[in-house]
Design a protein around this motif. Sequence first.
Motif, PDB file in Angstrom:
ATOM      1  N   ALA B  18       1.145  -1.146   0.140  1.00 34.11           N
ATOM      2  CA  ALA B  18       0.908   0.088   0.071  1.00 34.11           C
ATOM      3  C   ALA B  18       1.114   1.553   0.077  1.00 34.11           C
ATOM      4  CB  ALA B  18      -0.647  -0.350   1.504  1.00 34.11           C
ATOM      5  N   TYR B 201     -11.426  -7.678  -6.323  1.00 32.76           N
ATOM      6  CA  TYR B 201     -11.251  -9.026  -4.211  1.00 32.76           C
ATOM      7  C   TYR B 201     -12.252  -8.310  -3.960  1.00 32.76           C
ATOM      8  CZ  TYR B 201      -8.837 -11.064  -0.466  1.00 32.76           C
ATOM      9  OH  TYR B 201      -8.582 -12.017   0.723  1.00 32.76           O
ATOM     10  N   HIS B 202     -12.313  -7.099  -3.836  1.00 35.90           N
ATOM     11  CA  HIS B 202     -13.544  -6.041  -2.794  1.00 35.90           C
ATOM     12  C   HIS B 202     -15.122  -6.496  -3.427  1.00 35.90           C
ATOM     13  CE1 HIS B 202     -13.805  -3.495  -6.067  1.00 35.90           C
ATOM     14  NE2 HIS B 202     -14.581  -2.804  -5.532  1.00 35.90           N
ATOM     15  N   PRO B 205     -17.219  -9.243  -1.594  1.00 35.24           N
ATOM     16  CA  PRO B 205     -17.791  -8.996  -0.118  1.00 35.24           C
ATOM     17  C   PRO B 205     -18.794  -8.192  -0.280  1.00 35.24           C
ATOM     18  CG  PRO B 205     -15.514  -9.211  -0.309  1.00 35.24           C
ATOM     19  CD  PRO B 205     -16.100  -9.836  -1.210  1.00 35.24           C
ATOM     20  N   ALA B 206     -18.139  -6.605  -1.287  1.00 32.60           N
ATOM     21  CA  ALA B 206     -19.132  -5.437  -0.906  1.00 32.60           C
ATOM     22  C   ALA B 206     -19.881  -5.118  -1.664  1.00 32.60           C
ATOM     23  CB  ALA B 206     -18.128  -3.904  -1.563  1.00 32.60           C
ATOM     24  N   GLU B 219     -12.837 -16.151  -9.111  1.00 31.55           N
ATOM     25  CA  GLU B 219     -11.636 -16.717  -9.477  1.00 31.55           C
ATOM     26  C   GLU B 219     -12.085 -18.700  -9.005  1.00 31.55           C
ATOM     27  OE1 GLU B 219      -8.119 -16.238  -7.552  1.00 31.55           O
ATOM     28  OE2 GLU B 219      -7.912 -13.669  -8.263  1.00 31.55           O
TER      29      GLU B 219
ATOM     30  N   ARG C  25      -3.952  27.420  18.950  1.00 32.84           N
ATOM     31  CA  ARG C  25      -4.476  27.789  17.665  1.00 32.84           C
ATOM     32  C   ARG C  25      -3.918  27.017  16.319  1.00 32.84           C
ATOM     33  NH1 ARG C  25      -6.415  33.951  16.728  1.00 32.84           N
ATOM     34  NH2 ARG C  25      -6.552  32.505  14.385  1.00 32.84           N
ATOM     35  N   GLU C  64      -8.097  11.002  15.211  1.00 32.03           N
ATOM     36  CA  GLU C  64      -7.937  10.099  13.702  1.00 32.03           C
ATOM     37  C   GLU C  64      -8.148   8.924  14.176  1.00 32.03           C
ATOM     38  OE1 GLU C  64      -5.037  11.644  11.314  1.00 32.03           O
ATOM     39  OE2 GLU C  64      -6.710  12.751   9.733  1.00 32.03           O
ATOM     40  N   ARG C  87      -6.548  -3.502   3.869  1.00 32.27           N
ATOM     41  CA  ARG C  87      -6.000  -2.263   3.307  1.00 32.27           C
ATOM     42  C   ARG C  87      -6.559  -0.833   3.571  1.00 32.27           C
ATOM     43  NH1 ARG C  87      -3.252  -0.668  -1.394  1.00 32.27           N
ATOM     44  NH2 ARG C  87      -5.757   0.456  -1.784  1.00 32.27           N
ATOM     45  N   ARG C 103     -16.119  -8.344  10.571  1.00 34.83           N
ATOM     46  CA  ARG C 103     -15.681  -8.535   9.063  1.00 34.83           C
ATOM     47  C   ARG C 103     -15.574  -7.521   9.030  1.00 34.83           C
ATOM     48  NH1 ARG C 103     -18.866  -9.222   4.811  1.00 34.83           N
ATOM     49  NH2 ARG C 103     -18.373 -10.603   3.210  1.00 34.83           N
ATOM     50  N   ARG C 105     -16.445  -4.887   6.015  1.00 31.65           N
ATOM     51  CA  ARG C 105     -17.343  -5.570   4.319  1.00 31.65           C
ATOM     52  C   ARG C 105     -16.354  -4.381   3.727  1.00 31.65           C
ATOM     53  NH1 ARG C 105     -22.470  -2.447   6.262  1.00 31.65           N
ATOM     54  NH2 ARG C 105     -21.020  -0.301   5.614  1.00 31.65           N
ATOM     55  N   TYR C 106     -15.093  -4.551   2.917  1.00 29.54           N
ATOM     56  CA  TYR C 106     -14.162  -3.578   1.751  1.00 29.54           C
ATOM     57  C   TYR C 106     -13.907  -5.400   1.080  1.00 29.54           C
ATOM     58  CZ  TYR C 106     -11.618  -0.572  -1.103  1.00 29.54           C
ATOM     59  OH  TYR C 106     -11.240  -0.762  -2.171  1.00 29.54           O
ATOM     60  N   HIS C 107     -13.275  -6.265   1.512  1.00 26.61           N
ATOM     61  CA  HIS C 107     -12.753  -7.559   1.430  1.00 26.61           C
ATOM     62  C   HIS C 107     -13.360  -8.202   2.104  1.00 26.61           C
ATOM     63  CE1 HIS C 107     -10.210  -4.460  -0.918  1.00 26.61           C
ATOM     64  NE2 HIS C 107     -10.603  -4.688  -1.823  1.00 26.61           N
ATOM     65  N   TRP C 109     -12.340  -9.930   5.155  1.00 29.00           N
ATOM     66  CA  TRP C 109     -11.794  -9.800   5.954  1.00 29.00           C
ATOM     67  C   TRP C 109     -12.298 -10.361   6.926  1.00 29.00           C
ATOM     68  CZ3 TRP C 109      -5.353  -9.371   5.744  1.00 29.00           C
ATOM     69  CH2 TRP C 109      -4.913  -9.682   4.573  1.00 29.00           C
ATOM     70  N   ALA C 120      -9.790 -14.892   5.348  1.00 29.53           N
ATOM     71  CA  ALA C 120      -9.540 -13.915   4.632  1.00 29.53           C
ATOM     72  C   ALA C 120      -8.991 -15.070   2.991  1.00 29.53           C
ATOM     73  CB  ALA C 120      -7.928 -13.276   4.475  1.00 29.53           C
ATOM     74  N   ALA C 121     -10.078 -14.276   2.011  1.00 27.71           N
ATOM     75  CA  ALA C 121     -10.339 -15.266   0.534  1.00 27.71           C
ATOM     76  C   ALA C 121      -9.906 -15.458  -0.343  1.00 27.71           C
ATOM     77  CB  ALA C 121     -11.904 -14.988  -0.150  1.00 27.71           C
ATOM     78  N   HIS C 122      -9.026 -16.308  -1.047  1.00 25.96           N
ATOM     79  CA  HIS C 122      -8.142 -16.377  -1.906  1.00 25.96           C
ATOM     80  C   HIS C 122      -6.902 -15.768  -1.352  1.00 25.96           C
ATOM     81  CE1 HIS C 122     -11.552 -16.385  -4.482  1.00 25.96           C
ATOM     82  NE2 HIS C 122     -12.405 -15.595  -4.389  1.00 25.96           N
ATOM     83  N   MET C 123      -6.362 -15.785  -0.401  1.00 25.79           N
ATOM     84  CA  MET C 123      -4.600 -15.968  -0.288  1.00 25.79           C
ATOM     85  C   MET C 123      -3.864 -17.104  -0.420  1.00 25.79           C
ATOM     86  SD  MET C 123      -5.357 -12.705   0.126  1.00 25.79           S
ATOM     87  CE  MET C 123      -3.945 -12.466   1.058  1.00 25.79           C
TER      88      MET C 123
END
Lengths: 312, 312, 312
Positions: B18, B201-202, B205-206, B219, C25, C64, C87, C103, C105-107, C109, C120-123
């Motif tokens: 990244a 890849y997303h 799930p997304a 895949e 400030r 943050e 990510r 979980r 929601r992006y990929h 995991w 973690a799928a497809h690793m």
Amino acid sequence: MTEQEIRELVAGQAERQALASAFYRDPDIYERDIDRIFMRSWLYAGHQSEIPEVGDWFLFEFAEESVIIVRSAEDEINALLNVCRHRGSRVCVEQKGCSKLLRCRYHGWSYDLQGRLRAAAHMPDSFDRSSIGLKKIHAEVLDGLIFINFAEEPGDFSSVRDGLADCLRPYRLEDTKVAHRQSYPIAANWKLAVENYCECYHCAPAHPEYSMGHGLAHEDSRTEELYQKVMARAGACGLSDKAVNRMYLAAPAFGADFAFERYPLIRDHVTGSEDGKPLAPLLGDVKDYDGGATDLQVGPVTYALIYCDHVV
Amino acid sequence: MTEQEIRELVAGQAERQALASAFYRDPDIYERDIDRIFMRSWLYAGHQSEIPEVGDWFLFEFAEESVIIVRSAEDEINALLNVCRHRGSRVCVEQKGCSKLLRCRYHGWSYDLQGRLRAAAHMPDSFDRSSIGLKKIHAEVLDGLIFINFAEEPGDFSSVRDGLADCLRPYRLEDTKVAHRQSYPIAANWKLAVENYCECYHCAPAHPEYSMGHGLAHEDSRTEELYQKVMARAGACGLSDKAVNRMYLAAPAFGADFAFERYPLIRDHVTGSEDGKPLAPLLGDVKDYDGGATDLQVGPVTYALIYCDHVV
Amino acid sequence: MTEQEIRELVAGQAERQALASAFYRDPDIYERDIDRIFMRSWLYAGHQSEIPEVGDWFLFEFAEESVIIVRSAEDEINALLNVCRHRGSRVCVEQKGCSKLLRCRYHGWSYDLQGRLRAAAHMPDSFDRSSIGLKKIHAEVLDGLIFINFAEEPGDFSSVRDGLADCLRPYRLEDTKVAHRQSYPIAANWKLAVENYCECYHCAPAHPEYSMGHGLAHEDSRTEELYQKVMARAGACGLSDKAVNRMYLAAPAFGADFAFERYPLIRDHVTGSEDGKPLAPLLGDVKDYDGGATDLQVGPVTYALIYCDHVV
């Protein structure tokens, strides 16, 4: 931008060309403008009719500053920084009010209308109230118009007063009142607004209603002829036939610019109304409509348009 | 970040990792991205069907730029910077319109559809209108899709045109129209959106609805088998069985990336509708649904998904 | 401001004077405050009653950072950085929830309640799930109050625990629940809020309702006399007659400040209700109203006001 970069930009600016875009956009230049121009110039804060009684005040807020404009005596108006000397809070939080004491709501410190500290609870005996007060800045009233200046030693206002006296007197602006207030926030640097005001090339395409009645929007021999007529008629109307321009490089002192310039109305308009017909009784000592309008300017960014029966 | 710091960050970036967070967040890097990438790349501005008549125009606004995309002749589309040459105002302030002259509302300067200055009031005789015009930038139309490039000398578009010709032709995109427009503002740096588009890849799930019908989200060997079927069927459907990827490091010239990549639909879907059934008449010269979908890419950040009966 | 400028500002700051305005400030000083103070201090994240069941979690968001506070076992609460290790997406996007797996929601995991990667799928086969997990930060529960610390090696919390044990125990805060939550966003630097909390000089002018019942708002001999009465009564009420202040420079370790200070209620108020009359059953082991109130402080910026029948 660093100080050095700004200096180079200023040095490299071509005359009679649009300013480099950084002059409108760079935050450091903006801050410098505030410090070097606005904090050292006479600024219009309001009209005395807004604070008729002793104790009446309103806030004038500009950049990061907040100023209490207060009638501290029948014939005295003060401009006090709206910053409590204890912990820096705003003393007045409303836009206007009336009171004998200005009391900070945070810890209760209270000041009189001269800004002198009058009350502060639980302070030790050694604490000398008399040495503490709201910071007073320069304020001048010109025919009812209140001007302030943040500088310790501002450009002499008496030049403005003297330079405008004869021209301005007949309108007796001290007897006027605020009939309407309209604010137009502009998402642009202040220089664009000033540049816009300084030229009337845009008037015809951009302001058709204005151009209908105002000679300034037109450049022709007819306008010049009308101008001479207005000047010739001035005396009979109780008005001055003088004009003066001491703006910017011609100012008598930094920040103490002024101008009083006349131009003719056209199509038989006598004032700035939509149809050009009278709107209100004649101002002050004005005896009749003279067919003209007046641009009044005081300081670098205060502009007013004076007609025989009202001012905008 | 200083130029030096940015260079060190770039040099220190690990491959296949990244990006450092500054690449997404630092305002100086963002500005540099705009200057070095977007201002030198082919960008999709719109579809020719949006400006069918001579004089029709719309604005394409990107970063701080505003561009007038105008049909200046039956067979000519121009891209003109929407910045009046007099005082820098926006000439067009609506999102679209139709006119013979483009007239700045500030001071009335008017330009023809080639951007040439046609009217400017009160200018001295020495003023040479013919030397002044709206700045024209490069524009190319590819099968109805309008691409622009802010660079003086952009990466050659003919490579894109030649590279995509055979694949793209059958869909006859120049005959399509915009049926719906949807904008998704994202509070994120553009690189996150690009990275997101570059991987599926997303997808599972997304995007469950998308994954229901699109092989790219999966895949497995079944997907590969389906892909071969789509390719075998291409000719009979009037489509090309070629694919091409000249994106990013493989681009023929900077900013002139392109790709045309195919993948199979699954579960007997024939198009990108919710249930996978036909949505509209077949596009252009397409003779039948081939069971596939196409990723079209032109320039570094323009992506389209072509189905046999519509495009998104 | 550069690091050097900040150091000079700190060195030049007069004691017992308001801080220079840059401390409130300047964005670089703010960032430094976050890094050097907040990221190394114990911060109150919430109450254990908010996550009664295994799998219950809520987000604690600060600066943050986003932290998942999760009950990972009947007697265990974890604080996990809400940043997917794949990510960098937020794993949890709601403010609270309950689940066995966290979980992204992006990929897709997924992590268990200890933060360990479970899916973690497809690793590739070489991918070692066990080496990857949500980053766990330090969390401590003190009588039901959950405190977290972002530092790798935070100031020892056992000093806080030991220092407060006798005083705090009788209230049995672990048996309380959150009855109401009120947030007051303040458009000011955090130091102004802290300074405000550290003095009660403003209480009388700014908080008349509070001052009606609380001795802290008043400085007089009567208050001192009442204080002695409260202390004398403590034992009979099941409360401690001790007070402790290990805040700021007196803290046993950086960020591990604590204080437990008592003051009398006045005008026969027995608790912090509007009329001073009981609001709720007595807390924990408290046997009777003792006529006092307690300021509890843990870490540099967590303050609570404990009455005999409720806490704010």
